[in-house]
Design a protein around this motif. Structure first.
Motif, PDB file in Angstrom:
ATOM      1  N   SER A 162       0.735  -1.194  -0.077  1.00 43.27           N
ATOM      2  CA  SER A 162       0.092  -0.034   0.110  1.00 43.27           C
ATOM      3  C   SER A 162       0.933   1.109   0.227  1.00 43.27           C
ATOM      4  CB  SER A 162      -1.018  -0.194   1.210  1.00 43.27           C
ATOM      5  OG  SER A 162      -0.368   0.322   2.503  1.00 43.27           O
ATOM      6  N   GLY A 163       0.095   2.395  -0.213  1.00 46.87           N
ATOM      7  CA  GLY A 163       0.917   3.641  -0.332  1.00 46.87           C
ATOM      8  C   GLY A 163      -0.037   4.644   0.576  1.00 46.87           C
ATOM      9  N   CYS A 164       0.397   5.796   0.477  1.00 48.13           N
ATOM     10  CA  CYS A 164      -0.206   6.862   1.150  1.00 48.13           C
ATOM     11  C   CYS A 164      -0.531   8.279   0.216  1.00 48.13           C
ATOM     12  CB  CYS A 164       0.666   7.488   2.381  1.00 48.13           C
ATOM     13  SG  CYS A 164       0.586   6.425   3.869  1.00 48.13           S
ATOM     14  N   PHE A 165      -1.928   8.450   0.446  1.00 52.02           N
ATOM     15  CA  PHE A 165      -2.249   9.668  -0.079  1.00 52.02           C
ATOM     16  C   PHE A 165      -2.350  10.693   0.894  1.00 52.02           C
ATOM     17  CE2 PHE A 165      -5.299  12.509  -1.975  1.00 52.02           C
ATOM     18  CZ  PHE A 165      -5.262  12.305  -3.661  1.00 52.02           C
ATOM     19  N   VAL A 166      -1.574  11.912   0.506  1.00 53.24           N
ATOM     20  CA  VAL A 166      -1.555  12.964   1.250  1.00 53.24           C
ATOM     21  C   VAL A 166      -2.079  14.189   0.762  1.00 53.24           C
ATOM     22  CG1 VAL A 166       0.148  14.449   2.604  1.00 53.24           C
ATOM     23  CG2 VAL A 166       0.925  11.894   2.112  1.00 53.24           C
ATOM     24  N   PHE A 167      -3.187  14.731   1.245  1.00 52.38           N
ATOM     25  CA  PHE A 167      -3.611  16.027   0.918  1.00 52.38           C
ATOM     26  C   PHE A 167      -3.235  17.077   1.451  1.00 52.38           C
ATOM     27  CE2 PHE A 167      -7.744  16.636  -1.843  1.00 52.38           C
ATOM     28  CZ  PHE A 167      -7.356  17.888  -2.241  1.00 52.38           C
ATOM     29  N   ILE A 168      -2.796  18.096   1.018  1.00 51.71           N
ATOM     30  CA  ILE A 168      -2.125  19.419   1.903  1.00 51.71           C
ATOM     31  C   ILE A 168      -2.733  20.634   1.355  1.00 51.71           C
ATOM     32  CG2 ILE A 168      -0.187  20.727   1.989  1.00 51.71           C
ATOM     33  CD1 ILE A 168       1.422  18.160   1.383  1.00 51.71           C
ATOM     34  N   ASP A 169      -3.310  21.372   2.192  1.00 54.80           N
ATOM     35  CA  ASP A 169      -3.895  22.631   1.920  1.00 54.80           C
ATOM     36  C   ASP A 169      -3.249  23.626   2.908  1.00 54.80           C
ATOM     37  OD1 ASP A 169      -5.584  24.466   1.064  1.00 54.80           O
ATOM     38  OD2 ASP A 169      -7.341  23.793   2.268  1.00 54.80           O
ATOM     39  N   LEU A 170      -2.867  24.826   1.970  1.00 53.31           N
ATOM     40  CA  LEU A 170      -2.496  25.838   2.593  1.00 53.31           C
ATOM     41  C   LEU A 170      -3.246  26.855   3.348  1.00 53.31           C
ATOM     42  CD1 LEU A 170       0.429  27.019   0.084  1.00 53.31           C
ATOM     43  CD2 LEU A 170       0.531  25.391   1.920  1.00 53.31           C
ATOM     44  N   ASP A 171      -3.084  26.954   4.475  1.00 54.80           N
ATOM     45  CA  ASP A 171      -3.970  27.852   5.515  1.00 54.80           C
ATOM     46  C   ASP A 171      -3.784  29.375   5.258  1.00 54.80           C
ATOM     47  OD1 ASP A 171      -5.456  25.429   6.403  1.00 54.80           O
ATOM     48  OD2 ASP A 171      -3.801  25.329   7.769  1.00 54.80           O
TER      49      ASP A 171
END
Length: 557
Positions: A407-416
């Motif tokens: 498996s892998g990791c899905f990383v969602f990044i949002d700038l605040d």
């Protein structure tokens, strides 16, 4: 002519002859005979056949006539009938012994010719129990064959107990056996050709077995080499064809793996690409499932002198081969099948060794394709992958992981608070902030990972073959960098930071980029609701009975 029974005449003339001769009249009466002609006269008086025909032909033609006849009891004679007016003198010679000797010589000559034609090394005879009772010559296959007498043929030819299923010495019908592997004690393996003939009694009982065998090792090895060269050429040709036609890195390695699987009758082929940070599985084909110790195999390959080695798996042996260009290691392939049923042969290892160069070229081209794909799929502002390319790439990895079980990791990044940057310092400062975030992402991922701009101030990172807690530690570096980025753009007092949602994929269940994005985005939203600037991991509980997956956010802190 009807012969008349008469007493033996006492007529001078033939009585003193040493030859077997008698004189008959045209009417068939015996007029005279020698002392040794009793058997012929008896035959003349008892038979209307060949002897009468010879005399009749001589009297009719007036010329001497000869012929060979049998008396019905196995005796043979050479007869000459000489006409003398109304009479005929018949002179005979018993050729039974010379004829039988000649016949035996001809038969022996034929048998000898057959043996010479067959170039046999050993002729043998076994008793009903398969024990040698005759063997010739005295020396064969580097052994004194006289020592075989009284011993089991199977044990002599296969002392380790590995006799073939089709054992020539167990044949019950006339048979030929080609290329039978034999290992005599203390010698190398040979391949023999057998001709065997069971000896069967009148009642159908087996009385023994006769046969011959000859060493076909040189011919067998030559034929095998020819076949091996043909397989190697075919394999080289097919992989070269893939190099010339396939333009996707994943498809190239998948197709190369499938080709090896087919040619080597394998049930699993792994391809792993080597990066500075370690090995990452890139392709797996086949029906067998085993999580292979790639790092352990890689360590053994690095230490080995050969490019192809055998390594132990779960109840089987794998073949591992390394691809190296100069001093740079590109990766490796692992080929596996049930070796308890079909062990790897030296020829198959040699075949793989012969195609390492073209497989190395395939790995090199896959690397080049991947590099060009990334370059052609970049977001214009940040240099990261654009959304379309990111979607295609991650879905290919999800499909791949459904086969590997990893498996892998899905990383969602949002700038605040990114809007504050644009509103306070202008859009150029906002662009600079985006570029700095992108540069930090690019610096912290491995060559097997992917980073892309999802849209606006949102980013996605895919971390291949990584657990969520390890991914969180890696992404923490980005959050720690945010104060430096604020200083770089000249607004250290701004609140610019990042919120992160991490979702670890479930192999075989997660196949859609959009679905994973939704899950990670939901987790990220909870971070924002809780105060922003933090990391949360999606906690996924799979309900085995229903196949459902429940998600909850778990903060890293």
């Amino acid at each position: 002519m009807a012969p008349q029974a008469k007493e033996r005449p006492n007529i001078s003339g033939l009585g003193g002859s040493k030859s077997s001769a008698f004189r008959v009249s045209a009417s068939g009466d015996v007029l005279d005979q020698s002392t040794t002609a009793d058997a012929l006269v008896t035959l003349w008086n008892a038979d209307e056949g060949a002897l009468h025909e010879v005399v009749h032909e001589a009297l009719t033609s007036g010329l001497p006539t000869d012929a060979r006849i049998e008396d019905g009891a196995g005796a043979t004679y050479w007869i000459v009938a000489v006409p003398q007016g109304e009479e005929c003198v018949v002179v005979t010679r018993d050729t039974t012994l010379p004829d039988k000797v000649t016949e035996a010589l001809l038969r022996s000559r034929t048998m000898l010719k057959e043996l010479l034609d067959a170039s046999v090394d050993v002729a043998f005879e076994l008793d009903p129990e398969g024990v040698f009772r005759f063997v010739s010559p005295h020396t064969a296959f580097g052994a004194q064959t006289e020592a075989w007498l009284g011993h089991s043929a199977t044990q002599i030819f296969w002392p380790n107990g590995d006799a073939p299923v089709r054992n020539p010495f167990a044949a019950r019908t006339k048979s030929q056996f080609d290329n039978v592997p034999v290992v005599f004690s203390g010698t190398e393996k040979r391949w023999l050709h057998f001709n065997v003939h069971p000896i069967v009694g009148p009642g159908g009982d087996l009385l023994g077995l006769r046969g011959t065998c000859r060493d076909m090792t040189k011919r067998f090895m030559a034929a095998r080499k020819t076949k091996q060269d043909g397989l190697r050429f075919m394999l080289l040709q097919r992989i070269t064809g893939l190099l010339n036609t396939i333009e996707s890195a994943d498809d190239l390695l998948d197709s190369a793996s499938s080709t090896l699987q087919e040619v080597l009758r394998a049930d699993m082929v792994w391809a792993a690409v080597h990066y500075e940070q370690g090995l990452v599985p890139s392709s797996i084909v086949g029906t067998y499932r085993e999580i292979v110790d790639l790092e352990g195999i890689w360590t053994r390959l690095k230490k080995a002198d050969a490019s192809v080695i055998e390594v132990a798996g779960a109840g089987r042996q794998h073949l591992a081969l390394m691809m190296r260009r100069g001093e740079r290691d590109l990766g490796m392939m692992v080929v596996s099948r049930d070796t308890e049923v079909s062990p790897w042969s030296d020829q198959e290892i040699e075949l793989l060794s012969g195609v390492v160069d073209v497989l190395t070229a395939a790995f090199g081209k896959a690397e080049l394709i991947e590099t060009l794909y990334r370059l052609s799929s970049n977001d214009e502002l940040t240099g990261l992958m654009n959304r379309r390319a990111l979607t295609d790439t991650i879905e290919r990895r999800l499909k791949h992981q459904s086969r590997t079980g990893l498996s892998g990791c899905f990383v969602f990044i949002d700038l605040d608070f990114f809007k504050e940057v644009n509103d306070t310092l202008g859009h150029k400062a906002g662009d600079d902030a985006l570029k700095m975030v992108a540069a930090k992402m690019q610096a912290m991922i491995r060559p097997c990972d992917y980073a892309g701009r999802y849209g606006g101030d949102e980013f996605v990172v895919w971390l291949e073959d990584m657990q969520a807690d390890v991914a969180a530690e890696k992404i923490r570096a980005l959050l720690d960098e945010m104060p430096n980025i604020r200083e770089e753009i000249g607004a250290a007092d701004l609140r610019l930071c990042a919120s992160v949602g991490i979702c670890q994929s479930l192999p075989g269940k997660d196949l859609s980029f959009a679905e994973l994005a939704d899950i990670a985005d939901s987790t990220l939203y909870e971070v924002k609701q809780a105060g922003k600037g933090d990391i949360a991991i999606t906690k996924r509980d799979e309900d085995a009975s229903e196949g459902a997956v429940k998600e909850d956010a778990e903060y890293v802190g």
